[in-house]
Design an enzyme around this catalytic site. Structure first.
Site, mmCIF file in Angstrom:
data_model
loop_
_atom_site.group_PDB
_atom_site.id
_atom_site.type_symbol
_atom_site.label_atom_id
_atom_site.label_comp_id
_atom_site.label_asym_id
_atom_site.label_seq_id
_atom_site.Cartn_x
_atom_site.Cartn_y
_atom_site.Cartn_z
ATOM 1 N N GLN A 161 44.634 -17.389 111.507
ATOM 2 C CA GLN A 161 46.061 -17.552 111.255
ATOM 3 C C GLN A 161 46.457 -17.223 109.816
ATOM 4 O O GLN A 161 47.591 -17.473 109.405
ATOM 5 C CB GLN A 161 46.496 -18.984 111.590
ATOM 6 N N CYS A 162 45.555 -16.657 109.064
ATOM 7 C CA CYS A 162 45.809 -16.287 107.664
ATOM 8 C C CYS A 162 46.633 -15.000 107.609
ATOM 9 O O CYS A 162 46.497 -14.129 108.472
ATOM 10 C CB CYS A 162 44.460 -16.086 106.953
ATOM 11 N N GLY A 163 47.448 -14.877 106.579
ATOM 12 C CA GLY A 163 48.192 -13.640 106.369
ATOM 13 C C GLY A 163 47.282 -12.442 106.143
ATOM 14 O O GLY A 163 47.709 -11.297 106.303
ATOM 15 N N LEU A 164 46.037 -12.707 105.777
ATOM 16 C CA LEU A 164 45.065 -11.628 105.575
ATOM 17 C C LEU A 164 44.284 -11.303 106.844
ATOM 18 O O LEU A 164 43.394 -10.445 106.825
ATOM 19 C CB LEU A 164 44.090 -12.006 104.446
ATOM 20 N N ALA A 165 44.608 -11.954 107.965
ATOM 21 C CA ALA A 165 43.886 -11.736 109.226
ATOM 22 C C ALA A 165 43.854 -10.277 109.677
ATOM 23 O O ALA A 165 42.898 -9.885 110.348
ATOM 24 C CB ALA A 165 44.445 -12.636 110.324
#
Length: 161
Positions: free
Chosen positions: A36-40
């Site tokens: 769920q990270c913006g870097l996913a």
């Protein structure tokens, strides 16, 4: 040969042991991940590296971690399926683990002791990456914002050694 690296181990999300002694002779890219990270979107780049270089000796290992803003809500039972469906991941994932604090997994204790970061050894966010050479020597640490494709030159250099 770095025997300390090859003594490390971790489990898969389903409890099967991953012995780092099985990684001898491989270039290993270790990444703490979170779905769920913006870097996913980096999952796709990591998968591309896995597909392109696995036959030459690259192993990408994803270590799911929920220590940063609760961005890994998946369980060990669901993590592999979510990563495959949402990001096309086929490279190996481990059980969820801590990368900082009193319960830091031994893999990250070791890597951080060898390759400190800009803010000391503490990992500051998801998708911090560690590249390990064919001899088990930690080679380089990369910031979370470094894209997988930007590591390609280092990976290729280590694969040629």
């Amino acid at each position: 040969m770095n025997e300390r690296f090859y003594q490390l181990e971790i489990k898969t999300p389903h409890g099967k042991n991953i012995s780092f002694s099985d990684l001898r002779g491989k270039v290993v890219l270790i990444v703490n991940t979170a779905t769920q990270c913006g870097l996913a979107p980096q999952f796709e780049g990591l998968e591309a590296l896995h597909q392109q270089y696995r036959d030459q000796g690259l192993i990408v290992l994803g270590f799911p971690c929920n220590q940063f803003a609760g961005q890994e809500p998946e369980t060990n039972e669901t993590i592999e399926q979510v990563c495959k469906i949402n990001h096309g991941v086929t490279f190996p994932l481990t059980e969820k683990c801590d990368v900082n604090g009193k319960n830091t997994h031994p893999v990250f204790k070791y890597l951080k002791s060898k390759l400190g970061g800009f803010f000391g050894s503490r990992i500051k966010w998801n998708f911090t990456k560690f590249l390990v050479d064919r001899e088990g020597n930690p080679y380089k640490r990369y910031a979370p914002t470094k894209t997988p494709v930007s590591l390609e030159q280092d990976i290729v250099a280590l694969l040629k050694r």
